[in-house]
Design a protein around this motif. Structure first.
Motif, mmCIF file in Angstrom:
data_model
loop_
_atom_site.group_PDB
_atom_site.id
_atom_site.type_symbol
_atom_site.label_atom_id
_atom_site.label_comp_id
_atom_site.label_asym_id
_atom_site.label_seq_id
_atom_site.Cartn_x
_atom_site.Cartn_y
_atom_site.Cartn_z
ATOM 1 N N UNK A 1 -6.481 -16.174 1.830
ATOM 2 C CA UNK A 1 -6.250 -14.729 1.730
ATOM 3 C C UNK A 1 -7.370 -14.097 0.901
ATOM 4 N N UNK A 2 -8.009 -13.048 1.427
ATOM 5 C CA UNK A 2 -9.137 -12.427 0.745
ATOM 6 C C UNK A 2 -8.646 -11.353 -0.214
ATOM 7 N N UNK A 3 -9.583 -10.931 -1.126
ATOM 8 C CA UNK A 3 -9.253 -9.832 -2.024
ATOM 9 C C UNK A 3 -8.928 -8.565 -1.257
ATOM 10 N N UNK A 4 -9.636 -8.354 -0.124
ATOM 11 C CA UNK A 4 -9.395 -7.164 0.691
ATOM 12 C C UNK A 4 -7.972 -7.164 1.244
ATOM 13 N N UNK A 5 -7.503 -8.366 1.657
ATOM 14 C CA UNK A 5 -6.134 -8.467 2.173
ATOM 15 C C UNK A 5 -5.124 -8.160 1.079
ATOM 16 N N UNK A 6 -5.367 -8.689 -0.124
ATOM 17 C CA UNK A 6 -4.478 -8.429 -1.259
ATOM 18 C C UNK A 6 -4.433 -6.942 -1.560
ATOM 19 N N UNK A 7 -5.614 -6.284 -1.589
ATOM 20 C CA UNK A 7 -5.675 -4.849 -1.846
ATOM 21 C C UNK A 7 -4.932 -4.075 -0.763
ATOM 22 N N UNK A 8 -5.106 -4.488 0.501
ATOM 23 C CA UNK A 8 -4.439 -3.802 1.605
ATOM 24 C C UNK A 8 -2.929 -3.931 1.489
ATOM 25 N N UNK A 9 -2.458 -5.130 1.171
ATOM 26 C CA UNK A 9 -1.018 -5.333 1.012
ATOM 27 C C UNK A 9 -0.475 -4.520 -0.154
ATOM 28 N N UNK A 10 -1.223 -4.481 -1.250
ATOM 29 C CA UNK A 10 -0.787 -3.711 -2.411
ATOM 30 C C UNK A 10 -0.742 -2.220 -2.088
ATOM 31 N N UNK A 11 -1.744 -1.738 -1.351
ATOM 32 C CA UNK A 11 -1.787 -0.329 -0.974
ATOM 33 C C UNK A 11 -0.616 0.025 -0.066
ATOM 34 N N UNK A 12 -0.331 -0.849 0.888
ATOM 35 C CA UNK A 12 0.803 -0.602 1.787
ATOM 36 C C UNK A 12 2.106 -0.538 1.007
ATOM 37 N N UNK A 13 2.273 -1.439 0.053
ATOM 38 C CA UNK A 13 3.494 -1.447 -0.759
ATOM 39 C C UNK A 13 3.621 -0.160 -1.585
ATOM 40 N N UNK A 14 2.510 0.274 -2.181
ATOM 41 C CA UNK A 14 2.535 1.498 -2.975
ATOM 42 C C UNK A 14 2.768 2.729 -2.103
ATOM 43 N N UNK A 15 2.151 2.718 -0.924
ATOM 44 C CA UNK A 15 2.333 3.842 -0.001
ATOM 45 C C UNK A 15 3.803 3.939 0.443
ATOM 46 N N UNK A 16 4.386 2.799 0.788
ATOM 47 C CA UNK A 16 5.788 2.793 1.202
ATOM 48 C C UNK A 16 6.708 3.211 0.049
ATOM 49 N N UNK A 17 6.384 2.773 -1.153
ATOM 50 C CA UNK A 17 7.183 3.154 -2.320
ATOM 51 C C UNK A 17 7.140 4.664 -2.530
ATOM 52 N N UNK A 18 5.944 5.265 -2.394
ATOM 53 C CA UNK A 18 5.806 6.711 -2.569
ATOM 54 C C UNK A 18 6.604 7.468 -1.507
ATOM 55 N N UNK A 19 6.516 7.009 -0.264
ATOM 56 C CA UNK A 19 7.252 7.674 0.815
ATOM 57 C C UNK A 19 8.753 7.517 0.613
ATOM 58 N N UNK A 20 9.188 6.340 0.191
ATOM 59 C CA UNK A 20 10.614 6.119 -0.081
ATOM 60 C C UNK A 20 11.115 7.083 -1.163
ATOM 61 N N UNK A 21 10.297 7.282 -2.194
ATOM 62 C CA UNK A 21 10.675 8.189 -3.275
ATOM 63 C C UNK A 21 10.771 9.630 -2.774
ATOM 64 N N UNK A 22 9.833 10.034 -1.914
ATOM 65 C CA UNK A 22 9.850 11.397 -1.382
ATOM 66 C C UNK A 22 11.012 11.611 -0.414
ATOM 67 N N UNK A 23 11.383 10.579 0.311
ATOM 68 C CA UNK A 23 12.568 10.678 1.166
ATOM 69 C C UNK A 23 13.821 10.820 0.317
#
Length: 412
Positions: A1-23
């Motif tokens: 697993x590359x650093x880019x993959x880790x960053x992408x997964x972290x970004x997706x998790x944060x993005x989903x968390x933000x959307x969940x909070x706004x919902x």
């Protein structure tokens, strides 16, 4: 697993968390808005920000400041972007004009309109548009048209659009914005009226704009021909106490020269407010009801205690003749509420304090917990008898350069 993959997964998790909070907060209600905010990688449009900074739900990311540190451009907070996208009601196949570029919001719009729609984003600052064009092209949205222009004038080649979204704070509505709308088209704009900014969702009806929604917000102010500066009245002759007027100073501001030398009248009203209860309708009620409405601010480094607002940077205030008054609060014994008071100084302080307190009681009885006022925008020069709500008791018409703005409360 590359650093880019880790960053992408972290970004997706944060993005989903933000959307969940706004919902959960009710900011996002449309499945389409939810989908685009989960899809578009916000962090790729905020280079220089950490992932945590990019996905802060209620924080904008500043992208440009002037030499004094004043913000000139930013990527709005996810909460603000979701709120305004909901207000705009953009449909697939729509043609949309965005005024104020950053790249990210245009990407959201491009997702919403789909391949049969079109998005044009405009900004007066070539540095901002160059950045937006680069980010859009680099993230798969090169089909969005990016234009450098003062959007106070019609944008060549745009034609009639279904929606205009303004992502910079406006004081007036230039004719070009309504001229480019189709009949029934929608305009969403952070509009400053009497010093109070609201994100207003308008529909074009019979040649004028009529509000359907209103949300409290704050934005980087418009630049160019549409820029407007508030006027400041220093009641002590120093920056200690400033009264900010959005539509011109009082007719004879010199009447206030000795106001601060008079005893301060303090009138406690018995009206209490929950700590987390919103003040939006109270602010608008006083802005409509008081001819001399303004915003008072106190410089903390120069404060000598002449006035005692609860919030020294923003207090609702009013001027009448040689007196000025402002609202303040104190905590109640249960520490869960605050009680309102009116403080006033000047030659007729007691009378003005009583008037302001009376308007506060009117709000408490008639508008507290209810809908905000209906805002209608007409071209400058429209006769009074053609302005709906302008002659209603409790309404007000505000004249600006390009428009006449009517504020009136909906029927009970």
């Amino acid at each position: 697993m590359t650093d880019a993959t880790v960053d992408s997964d972290a970004a997706t998790a944060l993005r989903d968390k933000a959307v969940d909070e706004l919902r959960a907060a009710g900011t996002i209600v449309s499945p389409r808005i939810e989908a685009v905010m989960r899809t578009v990688p916000r962090h790729l449009f905020t280079p220089g920000a950490t992932l945590d900074e990019a996905y802060q739900v209620y924080s904008a990311f500043v992208t440009k400041v002037d030499r004094h540190g004043v913000q000139l451009s930013s990527v709005s907070a996810p909460q603000i972007q979701a709120m305004m996208l909901e207000q705009a009601r953009v449909q697939r196949g729509d043609h949309v004009l965005e005024i104020g570029s950053g790249g990210l919001n245009a990407a959201y719009l491009a997702e919403l309109v789909g391949p049969d729609g079109a998005v044009t984003t405009v900004d007066i600052d070539p540095e901002v548009t160059a950045r937006a064009a680069r980010l859009l092209a680099g993230n798969g949205y090169g089909h969005v048209r990016v234009v450098t222009a003062d959007a106070a004038e019609p944008i060549p080649g745009v034609g009639k659009v279904d929606a205009v979204l303004v992502t910079a704070g406006a004081w007036d509505i230039p004719p070009a914005w309504t001229q480019q709308l189709k009949p029934g088209g929608r305009l969403v704009v952070p509009l400053r009226v009497r010093g109070l900014t609201r994100a207003l969702g308008f529909t074009l009806v019979d040649g004028h704009l009529e509000s359907e929604s209103s949300k409290v917000c704050g934005f980087v102010p418009m630049q160019g021909a549409s820029a407007h500066q508030e006027e400041l009245l220093l009641v002590t002759g120093t920056p200690e106490i400033g009264l900010r007027f959005d539509d011109g100073l009082p007719e004879n501001p010199g009447l206030l020269d000795n106001a601060v030398r008079t005893p301060r009248v303090e009138l406690w009203t018995g009206i209490t407010l929950g700590i987390s209860e919103l003040l939006d309708t109270l602010q608008m009620h006083l802005a409509i009801a008081l001819p001399g409405f303004c915003i008072m601010a106190v410089d903390p480094d120069l404060d000598t205690g002449i006035v005692a607002p609860a919030n020294r940077s923003f207090a609702l205030a009013a001027v009448e003749g040689g007196s000025f008054a402002y609202l303040t609060t104190r905590r109640t014994e249960d520490d869960k509420h605050v009680e309102f008071a009116v403080h006033a100084l000047g030659s007729d302080a007691g009378s003005l304090a009583g008037k302001v307190a009376g308007h506060l009681r009117d709000w408490n009885r008639e508008h507290r917990g209810g809908p905000g006022p209906v805002v209608r925008v007409y071209p400058a020069g429209t006769p009074d008898d053609l302005i709906a709500g302008g002659r209603v008791v409790g309404g007000r018409v505000i004249d600006k350069v390009h428009s006449r703005i009517s504020l009136s409360w909906p029927p009970a």
